[in-house]
Each structure stands twice: as C-alpha cells, then as structure tokens.
Design an enzyme around this catalytic site. Structure first.
Site, short mmCIF file in Angstrom:
data_model
loop_
_atom_site.label_atom_id
_atom_site.label_comp_id
_atom_site.label_asym_id
_atom_site.label_seq_id
_atom_site.Cartn_x
_atom_site.Cartn_y
_atom_site.Cartn_z
CG ASP A 184 -1.86 1.13 1.30
OD1 ASP A 184 -2.27 1.61 0.24
OD2 ASP A 184 -2.19 1.55 2.43
CE LYS A 200 -18.84 6.85 5.57
NZ LYS A 200 -19.82 5.73 5.50
CG ASP A 248 -1.81 7.26 1.57
OD1 ASP A 248 -1.01 8.20 1.40
OD2 ASP A 248 -2.78 7.03 0.82
CG HIS A 288 -9.08 11.69 2.20
ND1 HIS A 288 -7.80 11.25 2.36
CD2 HIS A 288 -9.59 11.83 3.46
CE1 HIS A 288 -7.53 11.11 3.65
NE2 HIS A 288 -8.61 11.46 4.33
CG ASP A 344 -2.40 1.87 6.79
OD1 ASP A 344 -2.26 1.89 5.54
OD2 ASP A 344 -3.30 2.51 7.37
#
Length: 596
Positions: free
Chosen positions: A145, A294, A147, A301, A432
């Site tokens: 991944d 949310k 990030d 992003h 992660d």
C-alpha cells in the site's frame, strides 16, 4: 534452602554460580506457590535441571498451599496472616525485578536456557512479530500500500485534515461557528475504537465483544459505568449491532470501527462536535452528525485538498523516506518483484515517491495501480484496468498485459491475478488497514500479509520502562494471590481481600493511563486482547512498527510465532520470543533507526 555465600555480583561471573543464584531465587519464590518474575512463565524450565523442584501456581491446590501455613499459625489472627503472605509476595516480586534489572544493567553472564525468562519483559521495537509461521525465503513478490506503508506522515497531516473538515462543516453544512474554538488533540483517541452511531458514544471493545468500562466517551467526557451498563443492559455488545466485516456501520449495524490511521482526526472531530452540542444544550440527531462528519472528512480526500497541501510542502508532511528507499533497494537487489496497489491518485503518489526514492522510482516496481478502490478492488470483478499517462490522462485501450513503467487505475484483483500469475503464498502484501488491505487477501487468495502498525513503537517503549515492568509484575503477582486466597470466606479475610481487589483495580487503571489517558492500549483492554488485536492476529501473518524493520532481517529468515500456552496447558516450555525481542543481534549492516 540453597545458601548464598558470595555477593550477588560474584555469583554472576559464570554458569555454575548463576545457577546457584537461580536456585536460591526459585526456592524463595516458590514457597508461597507464586513465581513472580514473569507471571506468564510461572517457572524456569531447564533442560539439564530437575523439574520436580519447580512449582507452578496452576498446579498447587489452594488447600495445599495454605494448609501448612495455617497449621503452624492457627493461633495467629487470620488478617495478620493474610497480610504477611501479601507482604512476602510483594517483597519477592521486588527482589525478582531487582535481579532482572541488575542482570540487564551489568550485562552479566546468562545461560541461554534462562534468557527467555529474564529478558521477556524487554522487547526491541524494531522486531517483526509473527502470528503465523512464514519464511521470507518463500516470498518472490512483495506488494505495498502507499499511505502509512511506503509513505509515513507527520502529525501535521492529522491537524490539517481536522481543520479542513471542521471548516467544511461550518461553511457548507451550516454547523456553528463556535466549533472553530476546537483544535486537533493528537493524544485524545487511539485507533481501533468503536463508535455507536445512534448513541453518539466512542468506546473500546475487547476480543469478546465486551466494552472496556471507563473507555466510553460522549463528546470529550467519559460516561459513568452505571449509565453504560444501563444503556447496553450490561457491557456486552451483541454481534448483530457490531460493525460489519470491514468495520463499517451498514445493513443494520449501528457500530462503526475506526481502523484507518487517517480516522484519528475523524474520531476527534466527532468528539468535539458532540461536545459542543452538549455544552450548549443543542438538540441534534446523532446519525446526521456522524454522516456529516464522515462526508466532511471524505471531502478532504476526494476533493484533493489534502493531496495538494501535502504536495505543496512535502518535507513537512512526509518523514523517514530514506528508510523506505533502503527497503525497496534491498528487495530489488535481491531480485524480488514488487508492485504497488493504493487508493491514492497518481499525482499524489508520484510526488511522494519522487521525494522518498527519486524520479526513477517506477523502475523499482513491476506493476503500479492507483485509485484502486480497496477493499472493492479485492472483490468486485467488474472494474477493468485503465492506463494512465504521466499527465493523468485516462486512455481507452484494452489492457492485455500489466507492463513495468506504466500506471494503471482501478481494475480488480481477479484480473490482476490472471495477468500476472502472482498467486498464493509466494506473494507478501504490506498495508496499514487490517480490513481494507489485508483481510480479503489472506482469507480468499492465500497471500501472505504484513501489517504496518506505527503505534507499536510507542507502546513497546512504554512496556520497556521500569514503571510499567514494576507495575505489571506486581499486578500479576497480586492477581495470582487473589486467585489463591479467595477461598477464605470469613468476614475478616474478605475485608483484606477486598482491599487487594481495590489495589488491583487502581493498578489496572494506572497501566491503562500509561498508554492513553482515555482509552489505554491499542492492543489490550485491562487483560483481554482488544477487538483490534483479534483482527490483527487473524488477518496478518506478521506485523511491525514500520517497513524499515525489514532491514534487520535476512531475506532467508523464517518468522516463528510464540508458542504461548493455552489456558488448559501447563507452561512447561520456555516461551519463544521473536528475533530481536531478546537483544539477539540483528544484521550488522543495519544503520538507520526506526520511526518514532
């Protein structure tokens, strides 16, 4: 009892004198049936020494433990006797801790069969820990991944996300201007918490679905235990209202589990907004609040606000890039294939990898996939791959091969497997997010998985402190004492035992606060593993604080999980520890330090 005729320092010069010290120590510490150096290893088992002298608290019936003492002290006051046992146990515990500290401080001689007991409380933060046996010799392909796996971020990023999302709530969702009084609090929440969307409660839940009382927060304030028990009719959370497989609150699930490191500012913002509404007696719908927060976090992003801010000041936000570069160089030098699958957009990844590795970073990777939409990428067979130019232009040609040096968007794992042939346990993927990155790969496709848990480093450093070791050692010993002495039901004995229970509870709260004043450790409730830990052990073959931990190991290394006894098993073997946890030398070429 074995006598000691020499000073302790002289007894640590060779193997025979060391064994005399251990014999003396074992004798004094088994008179009450309690071994207190390490409660998870109630005796020392030597392959060359007799085992008949070793005493375990699990093997000695309570009646047998106390009968001798009671027969010789039948005229003594029961309360005085209980306190004498308590004081003796505490003294023995302190002596045990002193001996461990002396051995480690003075680097004294220590036979290998005794190392696991003596050094068990001291763990190297750069260790890679194994849930499942895995050999790097079998790994041909490494996947990553981006990030918090290849790219590590400073705390400035969470502050940025919090501030932007807070302002979106105010400017676009018409939330009160007073919310600007709240700043990001980096130490308020931890990862892995559950949020009850309907009740607006943030809490920590253990592996058995029990709420850890004292860790339930409404806004920025703890909810009294009695109130929690009344709301949930106890402290157990039924399966049907827990979060779904990916930690989301959907299809009737009222709980949301925050597993992403990026979720820390989201939890903090939820808590701050709840706090503001309650302080100002504003009536609000918790479900709407959760959805608005949310959405605001998502906009940071989706709109690219965060990406542009990081790209504009990359040195402020990305750290430890040289360590990531060293890992990639090591794998490439050893002929390993590598690929990248990330949800982040190409421009953002390209800017970050240019900073971490250099402009030729794509030469290291055989396949690069951006905006993959994990975890959907691992399950949805419908989305085809699409090639992206260096300038971000999407091309319309059908993809027949995944070529090195090219950039691909979206797609799905089934097509990825067909085009690459990279299947099964020869692939190791690092990420992660336990759910979005690892769960499907290990459950459905048999890939080996590695979890990157940055919080490990801080928690291990805390566990290695003298305060923590002293507290936990005495807590374990006191718990064993309570377990054995609870048979004394007379009022005088129960008064003493209740004082011990109160002391134990105070120590449990103190050990929680050492990690985080509100929610404690990421990995444990007071004694049980957390729900986070349970999922980590199921979906990750190995886990570590950062990718740089790989620099400590040869690529032929085999990771072995610890053989810890089940509750019905006698712990007759020395507990295995992961390489590095016992100060075993790592590879000599290691030159850089891990992340903080």
């Amino acid at each position: 009892m074995p006598t000691l005729s020499l000073p302790v320092s002289n007894l640590l010069r060779n193997k025979e004198s060391f064994k005399r010290l251990i014999a003396h120590f074992k004798y004094s510490h088994t008179r009450s049936g309690i071994w207190t150096v390490n409660a998870s290893t109630p005796w020392i088992s030597s392959s060359r020494g007799p085992k008949s002298a070793l005493v375990s608290r699990r093997q000695v019936p309570v009646g047998q433990l106390t009968a001798g003492n009671m027969s010789t002290s039948s005229r003594e006051d029961k309360t005085s006797w209980l306190w004498s046992v308590y004081n003796e146990t505490k003294q023995q515990t302190q002596e045990g801790i002193w001996m461990v500290n002396y051995l480690l401080t003075h680097k004294c001689f220590c036979p290998t069969d005794l190392i696991p007991v003596i050094s068990n409380n001291f763990v190297n933060p750069d260790t890679i820990f194994a849930n499942n046996q895995m050999s790097l010799q079998d790994i041909e392909i490494y996947g990553f991944d981006y990030d918090y796996t290849l790219a590590f971020y400073s705390r400035h990023l969470h502050t940025l996300i919090f501030n932007i999302a807070r302002d979106i709530l105010i400017d676009e969702h018409r939330y009160p201007e007073g919310l600007k009084e709240y700043d990001y609090m980096p130490n308020f929440v931890i990862r892995g918490l559950h949020y009850d969307v309907q009740k607006a409660l943030l809490m920590k839940i253990d592996a058995f679905h029990y709420i850890q009382l004292g860790t339930v927060y409404r806004g920025l304030n703890p909810v009294p235990e009695k109130e929690v028990i009344a709301m949930y009719e106890g402290s157990h959370v039924p399966l049907e209202i827990m979060s779904d497989f990916y930690g989301k609150s959907s299809q009737g699930h009222t709980m949301k589990q925050f597993m992403d490191i990026f979720s820390l500012p989201e939890m903090t913002l939820l808590s701050c907004v709840n706090d503001y509404f309650m302080k100002h007696n504003i009536d609000y719908e918790p479900v709407h609040l959760y959805k608005d927060v949310k959405e605001a976090i998502g906009d940071v992003h989706v709109r690219g606000i965060m990406y542009r801010a990081v790209e504009a000041d990359i040195e402020k936000y990305i750290c430890y890039g040289e360590q990531t570069h060293a890992v990639l160089r090591k794998l490439s030098k050893n002929g390993k294939k590598m690929f990248l699958i990330t949800n982040s957009p190409f421009d953002f990844v390209d800017r970050g990898m240019n900073y971490i590795v250099g402009k030729d970073w794509r030469d290291l990777f055989d396949v690069v996939i951006v905006q993959a939409d994990k975890p959907g990428f691992f399950n949805d067979r419908r989305k085809p791959f699409r090639r992206v130019t260096d300038k971000g232009v999407l091309l319309w040609d059908r993809i027949h091969h995944l070529e090195k040096g090219q950039i691909y968007k979206q797609g799905n794992l089934y097509e990825f497997l067909r085009l690459t042939g990279w299947r099964g346990s020869k692939v190791l993927y690092f990420g992660d997010h336990i759910y979005s990155d690892l769960a499907d790969l290990t459950l459905k496709h048999g890939w080996r998985t590695g979890a990157i848990i940055p919080e490990l480093r801080k928690e291990i450093k805390i566990m290695n402190t003298e305060e923590y070791v002293h507290t936990m050692t005495w807590l374990q010993a006191l718990t064993a004492l309570l377990e054995q002495m609870q048979v004394h039901q007379d009022p005088a004995s129960q008064t003493v035992i209740q004082q011990w229970i109160n002391e134990r509870e105070e120590m449990r709260l103190r050990t929680k606060d050492i990690f985080n004043a509100q929610f404690g450790s990421l990995f444990r409730t007071y004694h049980n593993p957390t729900y986070f830990s349970r999922r980590l052990s199921r979906f990750a073959d190995i886990y570590m604080a950062s990718l740089s931990c790989l620099l400590n190991y040869d690529l032929q290394h085999t990771f072995y999980p610890r053989r810890t006894p089940l509750q019905h098993e006698s712990p007759i073997w020395p507990e295995q520890t992961s390489t590095g946890a016992m100060n075993i030398p790592f590879q000599s070429h290691r030159t850089t330090t891990g992340t903080e």
